[in-house]
Design a protein around this motif. Sequence first.
Motif, PDB file in Angstrom:
ATOM      1  N   ARG A  79      -2.580  -5.559   5.241  1.00 42.88           N
ATOM      2  CA  ARG A  79      -1.481  -4.645   5.530  1.00 42.88           C
ATOM      3  C   ARG A  79      -0.724  -5.112   6.758  1.00 42.88           C
ATOM      4  O   ARG A  79      -1.312  -5.620   7.705  1.00 42.88           O
ATOM      5  CB  ARG A  79      -2.008  -3.219   5.757  1.00 42.88           C
ATOM      6  N   CYS A  91      -4.943  -7.377  -0.182  1.00 45.97           N
ATOM      7  CA  CYS A  91      -5.064  -6.019   0.368  1.00 45.97           C
ATOM      8  C   CYS A  91      -4.736  -5.948   1.854  1.00 45.97           C
ATOM      9  O   CYS A  91      -4.912  -4.893   2.472  1.00 45.97           O
ATOM     10  CB  CYS A  91      -6.472  -5.470   0.134  1.00 45.97           C
ATOM     11  N   ILE A 129       0.824  -1.204   0.000  1.00 46.91           N
ATOM     12  CA  ILE A 129       0.000   0.000   0.000  1.00 46.91           C
ATOM     13  C   ILE A 129       0.864   1.262   0.000  1.00 46.91           C
ATOM     14  O   ILE A 129       0.423   2.332  -0.425  1.00 46.91           O
ATOM     15  CB  ILE A 129      -0.948   0.005   1.228  1.00 46.91           C
ATOM     16  N   TRP A 158      -3.686   1.540  -3.918  1.00 51.34           N
ATOM     17  CA  TRP A 158      -3.266   0.428  -4.762  1.00 51.34           C
ATOM     18  C   TRP A 158      -3.220   0.880  -6.219  1.00 51.34           C
ATOM     19  O   TRP A 158      -4.146   1.530  -6.696  1.00 51.34           O
ATOM     20  CB  TRP A 158      -4.203  -0.762  -4.593  1.00 51.34           C
TER      21      TRP A 158
END
Length: 274
Positions: free
Chosen positions: A230, A228, A132, A210
């Motif tokens: 983190r 996705c 990210i 992204w």
Amino acid sequence: MDGQHDPAFLQILSGEKNIANFLDAFFGFLFRCTDFYVESNVENQIGFLPGMVENLVDEYFKKWRNKSYEVLSGEICSNFEQIVIPSKIDDKKPNSQQVQNNKLNKISVFAEQSSDSYNGAVREHYTWSQTICDLSVIVKIPVNVKLIDQLRISLSPQIITIDIKNGEFKTWNTLIRGQFYFKIRKDESYWSFVPGKHVIIHLEKTVERWWEALLVGEPKIDLAKIDCSRNLDELGDAEQMKLEELIWNHQRKLIKKPTAEEIKKENIFKKTWD
């Protein structure tokens, strides 16, 4: 040392941004967690004899410096690939002083990395991946590109250009030129060079988001299919504290102990009662 710890060292170097900060972090670790700076004597058997630490540092510095001389003279060890890490990206062609500085910043690591296209894609001349916060790009170069003088990398917040020198005609050929899909932080980006194989470029995003592509015009990836999740260190301080609190509360529930909210309410009741 066979390079088994290189991925961990690379991660630290990436976080510290340059060699000076990396060394500061390393010697700070020795200070906090070992007896490296403790001098032993008749009364104190812990630590090192006077002068031994300096000799150790000097010995291993000279050991790897001598190996670097072998590399610069063309005697590249078959077990390692040589990487040159400049302190930062320069828009202009590197001068002789910059080239010398780059050689002084050279480190040896294994180049084979897993997940080269993690959350990214494989393209004709390069492979890119992303988190990210940042991007990593591995650019393939011809086998005859052995010296940093044969390579020219130019970055701006929006444009990347990689040129390689044609040794036979002494001209420059453009390997990659394109516009980033979004802007990057040029001053926080850096690159590494593996002679005859590839260039690894680390790019910092200006905004946490992204990317669907590295460069404008290339096929887009499906963001719905990427990972996705983190890492904890990628979250802000407030988010990290909140997540740690949730984990702590969950662990308290498992052992049937009061959570932070329950303890807070209990303290309020006590104060009210008093």
